[in-house]
Design a protein around this motif. Sequence first.
Motif, PDB file in Angstrom:
ATOM      1  N   VAL A  30       0.860  -1.186   0.000  1.00 36.82           N
ATOM      2  CA  VAL A  30       0.000   0.000   0.000  1.00 36.82           C
ATOM      3  C   VAL A  30       0.894   1.234   0.000  1.00 36.82           C
ATOM      4  O   VAL A  30       2.072   1.139   0.339  1.00 36.82           O
ATOM      5  CB  VAL A  30      -0.948   0.003   1.237  1.00 36.82           C
ATOM      6  CG1 VAL A  30      -1.945  -1.144   1.150  1.00 36.82           C
ATOM      7  CG2 VAL A  30      -0.173  -0.057   2.536  1.00 36.82           C
ATOM      8  N   PRO A  31       0.365   2.408  -0.394  1.00 39.62           N
ATOM      9  CA  PRO A  31       1.226   3.594  -0.481  1.00 39.62           C
ATOM     10  C   PRO A  31       2.010   3.882   0.806  1.00 39.62           C
ATOM     11  O   PRO A  31       3.161   4.311   0.745  1.00 39.62           O
ATOM     12  CB  PRO A  31       0.240   4.719  -0.799  1.00 39.62           C
ATOM     13  CG  PRO A  31      -0.848   4.032  -1.563  1.00 39.62           C
ATOM     14  CD  PRO A  31      -0.987   2.679  -0.898  1.00 39.62           C
ATOM     15  N   GLU A  32       1.399   3.615   1.961  1.00 36.75           N
ATOM     16  CA  GLU A  32       2.072   3.879   3.232  1.00 36.75           C
ATOM     17  C   GLU A  32       3.157   2.845   3.527  1.00 36.75           C
ATOM     18  O   GLU A  32       4.042   3.091   4.343  1.00 36.75           O
ATOM     19  CB  GLU A  32       1.061   3.880   4.388  1.00 36.75           C
ATOM     20  CG  GLU A  32      -0.015   4.929   4.278  1.00 36.75           C
ATOM     21  CD  GLU A  32      -1.106   4.578   3.248  1.00 36.75           C
ATOM     22  OE1 GLU A  32      -1.399   3.381   3.015  1.00 36.75           O
ATOM     23  OE2 GLU A  32      -1.657   5.525   2.661  1.00 36.75           O
ATOM     24  N   CYS A  42       7.465   4.453  -7.453  1.00 32.16           N
ATOM     25  CA  CYS A  42       6.273   5.088  -8.032  1.00 32.16           C
ATOM     26  C   CYS A  42       5.528   5.912  -6.991  1.00 32.16           C
ATOM     27  O   CYS A  42       5.072   7.022  -7.275  1.00 32.16           O
ATOM     28  CB  CYS A  42       5.355   4.034  -8.647  1.00 32.16           C
ATOM     29  SG  CYS A  42       6.017   3.310 -10.157  1.00 32.16           S
ATOM     30  N   VAL A  43       5.406   5.382  -5.774  1.00 28.64           N
ATOM     31  CA  VAL A  43       4.746   6.118  -4.694  1.00 28.64           C
ATOM     32  C   VAL A  43       5.508   7.405  -4.394  1.00 28.64           C
ATOM     33  O   VAL A  43       4.911   8.483  -4.273  1.00 28.64           O
ATOM     34  CB  VAL A  43       4.622   5.249  -3.423  1.00 28.64           C
ATOM     35  CG1 VAL A  43       4.216   6.086  -2.216  1.00 28.64           C
ATOM     36  CG2 VAL A  43       3.622   4.116  -3.647  1.00 28.64           C
ATOM     37  N   GLN A  44       6.838   7.316  -4.313  1.00 26.70           N
ATOM     38  CA  GLN A  44       7.653   8.503  -4.037  1.00 26.70           C
ATOM     39  C   GLN A  44       7.480   9.567  -5.122  1.00 26.70           C
ATOM     40  O   GLN A  44       7.372  10.761  -4.822  1.00 26.70           O
ATOM     41  CB  GLN A  44       9.132   8.130  -3.916  1.00 26.70           C
ATOM     42  CG  GLN A  44       9.451   7.363  -2.659  1.00 26.70           C
ATOM     43  CD  GLN A  44      10.888   6.854  -2.644  1.00 26.70           C
ATOM     44  OE1 GLN A  44      11.568   6.794  -3.674  1.00 26.70           O
ATOM     45  NE2 GLN A  44      11.349   6.459  -1.464  1.00 26.70           N
ATOM     46  N   ASP A  47       3.944  11.072  -4.791  1.00 28.65           N
ATOM     47  CA  ASP A  47       3.922  11.931  -3.601  1.00 28.65           C
ATOM     48  C   ASP A  47       4.699  13.222  -3.853  1.00 28.65           C
ATOM     49  O   ASP A  47       4.253  14.307  -3.486  1.00 28.65           O
ATOM     50  CB  ASP A  47       4.512  11.200  -2.393  1.00 28.65           C
ATOM     51  CG  ASP A  47       3.559  10.180  -1.780  1.00 28.65           C
ATOM     52  OD1 ASP A  47       2.344  10.205  -2.104  1.00 28.65           O
ATOM     53  OD2 ASP A  47       4.023   9.357  -0.973  1.00 28.65           O
ATOM     54  N   HIS A  48       5.858  13.119  -4.467  1.00 26.22           N
ATOM     55  CA  HIS A  48       6.697  14.284  -4.755  1.00 26.22           C
ATOM     56  C   HIS A  48       5.950  15.283  -5.646  1.00 26.22           C
ATOM     57  O   HIS A  48       6.038  16.500  -5.439  1.00 26.22           O
ATOM     58  CB  HIS A  48       7.999  13.845  -5.422  1.00 26.22           C
ATOM     59  CG  HIS A  48       8.897  14.981  -5.798  1.00 26.22           C
ATOM     60  ND1 HIS A  48       9.693  15.633  -4.883  1.00 26.22           N
ATOM     61  CD2 HIS A  48       9.099  15.602  -6.984  1.00 26.22           C
ATOM     62  CE1 HIS A  48      10.351  16.606  -5.498  1.00 26.22           C
ATOM     63  NE2 HIS A  48      10.018  16.605  -6.779  1.00 26.22           N
ATOM     64  N   LEU A  49       5.210  14.763  -6.609  1.00 30.91           N
ATOM     65  CA  LEU A  49       4.466  15.632  -7.517  1.00 30.91           C
ATOM     66  C   LEU A  49       3.197  16.189  -6.874  1.00 30.91           C
ATOM     67  O   LEU A  49       2.593  17.114  -7.401  1.00 30.91           O
ATOM     68  CB  LEU A  49       4.096  14.868  -8.797  1.00 30.91           C
ATOM     69  CG  LEU A  49       5.271  14.497  -9.708  1.00 30.91           C
ATOM     70  CD1 LEU A  49       4.800  13.618 -10.847  1.00 30.91           C
ATOM     71  CD2 LEU A  49       5.969  15.750 -10.240  1.00 30.91           C
TER      72      LEU A  49
END
Length: 114
Positions: A30-32, A42-44, A47-49
């Motif tokens: 999961v993203p967390e 991909c999550v990073q 999140d960065h965007l």
Amino acid sequence: MTETSSADPIHDFIASAVADHPVVLFMKGVPEQPQCGFSAVCVQILDHLGADFVGVNVLQNDALRQGIKDFSDWPTIPQLYVKGEFVGGADIVREMFQSGELKTMLGDKGLLEA
């Protein structure tokens, strides 16, 4: 049975997730708490965007894990969908991020905070 549903509940679940959420990441974990490095990248990036996205854990169900590969005709996970369209896996997402193309795509579709 309606015309919009098929005999395959996994395909229907994936189609609904892609249709119902502007940005969906089919991922391991999961993203967390991503459970593979490619999913974490991909999550990073998302999140960065500042992209608001839904993560779907393919490890919760073997049929889902195979089903997403069949749905997209793409052999690897994670898989990113934006506004119902398959974008790609981790390498493509990373390349698009590095070139600025991913930020532009999400911005053009109104999916980033101004």
